[in-house]
Enzyme design. Structure first.
Site, PDB file in Angstrom:
ATOM      1  N   ASP A  21       0.832  -1.208   0.000  1.00 12.70           N
ATOM      2  CA  ASP A  21       0.000   0.000   0.000  1.00 12.70           C
ATOM      3  C   ASP A  21       0.868   1.261   0.000  1.00 12.70           C
ATOM      4  OD1 ASP A  21      -2.405   1.339  -0.063  1.00 12.70           O
ATOM      5  OD2 ASP A  21      -2.704   1.275   2.106  1.00 12.70           O
ATOM      6  N   GLY A  24       0.050   5.625  -4.156  1.00 12.16           N
ATOM      7  CA  GLY A  24      -0.541   6.922  -4.468  1.00 12.16           C
ATOM      8  C   GLY A  24       0.040   8.021  -3.588  1.00 12.16           C
ATOM      9  N   THR A  67     -10.479  -6.938  -5.037  1.00 11.76           N
ATOM     10  CA  THR A  67     -11.796  -6.945  -5.697  1.00 11.76           C
ATOM     11  C   THR A  67     -12.491  -5.597  -5.518  1.00 11.76           C
ATOM     12  OG1 THR A  67     -12.607  -8.045  -3.687  1.00 11.76           O
ATOM     13  CG2 THR A  67     -12.270  -9.436  -5.610  1.00 11.76           C
ATOM     14  N   GLU A  68     -12.059  -4.808  -4.536  1.00 10.93           N
ATOM     15  CA  GLU A  68     -12.654  -3.484  -4.292  1.00 10.93           C
ATOM     16  C   GLU A  68     -11.946  -2.380  -5.090  1.00 10.93           C
ATOM     17  OE1 GLU A  68     -11.963  -5.675  -1.627  1.00 10.93           O
ATOM     18  OE2 GLU A  68     -14.063  -6.244  -1.786  1.00 10.93           O
ATOM     19  N   ASN A  69     -10.744  -2.664  -5.602  1.00 16.47           N
ATOM     20  CA  ASN A  69     -10.000  -1.610  -6.300  1.00 16.47           C
ATOM     21  C   ASN A  69     -10.624  -1.221  -7.651  1.00 16.47           C
ATOM     22  OD1 ASN A  69      -6.772  -2.758  -5.048  1.00 16.47           O
ATOM     23  ND2 ASN A  69      -8.015  -1.064  -4.317  1.00 16.47           N
ATOM     24  N   TRP A  70     -11.593  -2.029  -8.134  1.00 16.94           N
ATOM     25  CA  TRP A  70     -12.282  -1.654  -9.386  1.00 16.94           C
ATOM     26  C   TRP A  70     -13.043  -0.352  -9.210  1.00 16.94           C
ATOM     27  CZ3 TRP A  70     -10.918  -4.370 -13.533  1.00 16.94           C
ATOM     28  CH2 TRP A  70     -10.548  -5.712 -13.396  1.00 16.94           C
ATOM     29  N   ARG A  72     -12.020   2.398  -8.251  1.00 19.19           N
ATOM     30  CA  ARG A  72     -11.162   3.581  -8.475  1.00 19.19           C
ATOM     31  C   ARG A  72     -11.459   4.195  -9.857  1.00 19.19           C
ATOM     32  NH1 ARG A  72      -5.375   2.604  -5.596  1.00 19.19           N
ATOM     33  NH2 ARG A  72      -6.248   1.871  -3.625  1.00 19.19           N
TER      34      ARG A  72
HETATM   35  C1  IPE Z   1      -5.082  -2.751  -0.232  1.00 19.06           C
HETATM   36  O1  IPE Z   1      -4.882  -1.400  -0.405  1.00 19.06           O
HETATM   37  C2  IPE Z   1      -5.090  -3.430  -1.565  1.00 19.06           C
HETATM   38  C3  IPE Z   1      -3.793  -3.562  -2.212  1.00 19.06           C
HETATM   39  C4  IPE Z   1      -2.649  -3.220  -1.704  1.00 19.06           C
HETATM   40  C5  IPE Z   1      -3.834  -4.159  -3.525  1.00 19.06           C
HETATM   41  P1  IPE Z   1      -6.096  -0.363  -0.530  1.00 19.06           P
HETATM   42  O2  IPE Z   1      -5.509   0.969  -0.729  1.00 19.06           O
HETATM   43  O3  IPE Z   1      -7.055  -0.828  -1.572  1.00 19.06           O
HETATM   44  O4  IPE Z   1      -6.807  -0.506   0.885  1.00 19.06           O
HETATM   45  P2  IPE Z   1      -7.754   0.477   1.695  1.00 19.06           P
HETATM   46  O5  IPE Z   1      -8.784   0.996   0.710  1.00 19.06           O
HETATM   47  O6  IPE Z   1      -6.920   1.596   2.225  1.00 19.06           O
HETATM   48  O7  IPE Z   1      -8.337  -0.335   2.794  1.00 19.06           O
HETATM   49  C1  IPE Z   2      -1.557   0.303  -3.370  1.00 16.92           C
HETATM   50  O1  IPE Z   2      -1.321   1.667  -3.379  1.00 16.92           O
HETATM   51  C2  IPE Z   2      -1.701  -0.256  -4.753  1.00 16.92           C
HETATM   52  C3  IPE Z   2      -3.071  -0.656  -5.105  1.00 16.92           C
HETATM   53  C4  IPE Z   2      -4.075  -0.703  -4.298  1.00 16.92           C
HETATM   54  C5  IPE Z   2      -3.289  -1.047  -6.491  1.00 16.92           C
HETATM   55  P1  IPE Z   2      -2.520   2.702  -3.369  1.00 16.92           P
HETATM   56  O2  IPE Z   2      -2.858   3.047  -4.779  1.00 16.92           O
HETATM   57  O3  IPE Z   2      -3.647   2.215  -2.562  1.00 16.92           O
HETATM   58  O4  IPE Z   2      -1.841   3.941  -2.671  1.00 16.92           O
HETATM   59  P2  IPE Z   2      -2.500   4.917  -1.614  1.00 16.92           P
HETATM   60  O5  IPE Z   2      -3.043   4.095  -0.498  1.00 16.92           O
HETATM   61  O6  IPE Z   2      -3.585   5.664  -2.340  1.00 16.92           O
HETATM   62  O7  IPE Z   2      -1.391   5.812  -1.169  1.00 16.92           O
HETATM   63 MG    MG Z   3      -4.137   2.382  -0.569  1.00 17.49          MG
END
Ligand code: IPE
Ligand code: IPE
Ligand code: MG
Length: 247
Positions: A21, A24, A67-70, A72
């Site tokens: 994580d 971003g 599965t929740e990252n969709w 975004r």
């Molecule tokens: C967890 O990170 C998923 C991955 C690292 C792929 P997220 O950024 O999606 O988690 P939340 O939303 O902060 O819980």
């Molecule tokens: C983890 O980094 C990578 C994925 C979930 C794909 P993030 O994209 O969640 O980064 P932050 O949490 O927004 O900093």
């Molecule tokens: Mg994150």
């Protein structure tokens, strides 16, 4: 901690899960765009894979897309999908021209619900799994894409029910039908970027995992940072619900 100390430690984990994580936030802090953070995350991943193999870890699982990252923005999701696909192309090119480089000697498996991906994506996943399985099970690298711990358990239960309509399900029935299959549960789960939560990662398998959270964002997570996590893990007492000291 030097590599030797880690190797000599009886408390070295067999399987480590990584919640990668903070890509971003890493990018934002540098006035870059989020997708550049994801690109930087790939280099960090490769360094950690090499280090884990060098110090004798047997299995690593990296959480790359949930599965929740969709949910975004489409542009970020598209970038990530393109990134996974071209990363697999890179691995396939290496396999076809003499063998894997970073993942030398590894069995590489993309795990998760593959039904969300197109035929081409699934073909690459299958090819990499089949070809690298020839390397045996000395060092296993799982990359979790479209992975959700709840979805994984539901999938396992449904598979069991369709095979055994009139039987009661056991823990073993579920465990052996998970995407991680017969692999040992993770001893240690490392989450970068500070949040103390699992975010749907390895829910079943993490029941007795040790959890280590570091404020370092994933692109900055170096082998030295991993050694700090291992040193911390080495000092822990795992009880699995039992007692360590007699009365
Ligand atoms: C967890 O990170 C998923 C991955 C690292 C792929 P997220 O950024 O999606 O988690 P939340 O939303 O902060 O819980
Ligand atoms: C983890 O980094 C990578 C994925 C979930 C794909 P993030 O994209 O969640 O980064 P932050 O949490 O927004 O900093
Ligand atoms: Mg994150």
């Amino acid at each position: 901690m030097s590599e030797n100390n880690i190797l000599n430690s009886a408390n070295i984990p067999v399987h480590i899960g990584f919640i990668m994580d903070g890509n971003g936030r890493w990018a934002k802090a540098r006035n870059l765009i989020r997708t550049q953070g994801h690109d930087a995350g790939v280099s960090a991943l490769e360094k950690i894979v090499s280090h884990c193999r060098d110090i004798g870890i047997r299995c690593v699982t990296f959480y790359a897309f949930s599965t929740e990252n969709w949910s975004r923005p489409k542009q970020e999701v598209d970038h990530l999908m393109q990134m996974f696909s071209s990363y697999m192309d890179k691995l396939i090119k290496e396999i076809n021209s003499g063998g894997l480089k970073t993942y030398k000697g590894s069995s590489v498996r993309f795990i998760g619900d593959m039904s969300a991906f197109n035929e081409d994506f699934r073909r690459k996943v299958k090819f990499i799994k089949e070809k690298t399985s020839e390397n045996g099970e000395e060092f296993i690298v799982n990359i979790a894409v479209n992975y959700g711990g709840r979805a994984e358990i539901v999938h396992a239960v449904n598979e069991f029910i369709s095979e055994n309509p009139n039987k009661l399900i056991t823990e073993k029935d579920i465990s052996e039908r998970l995407y991680t299959g017969l692999l040992a549960d993770p001893d240690l789960i490392i989450r970068t970027a500070g949040e103390s939560r699992l975010s749907n990662f390895l829910l079943w398998q993490a029941s007795y995992s040790e959890i280590y959270v570091t404020p370092v964002c994933w692109p900055d997570f170096t082998p030295e940072e991993l050694d700090k996590a291992l040193e911390n893990y080495g000092k822990r007492t795992r009880r699995f619900g039992g007692l360590t000291e007699p009365d």
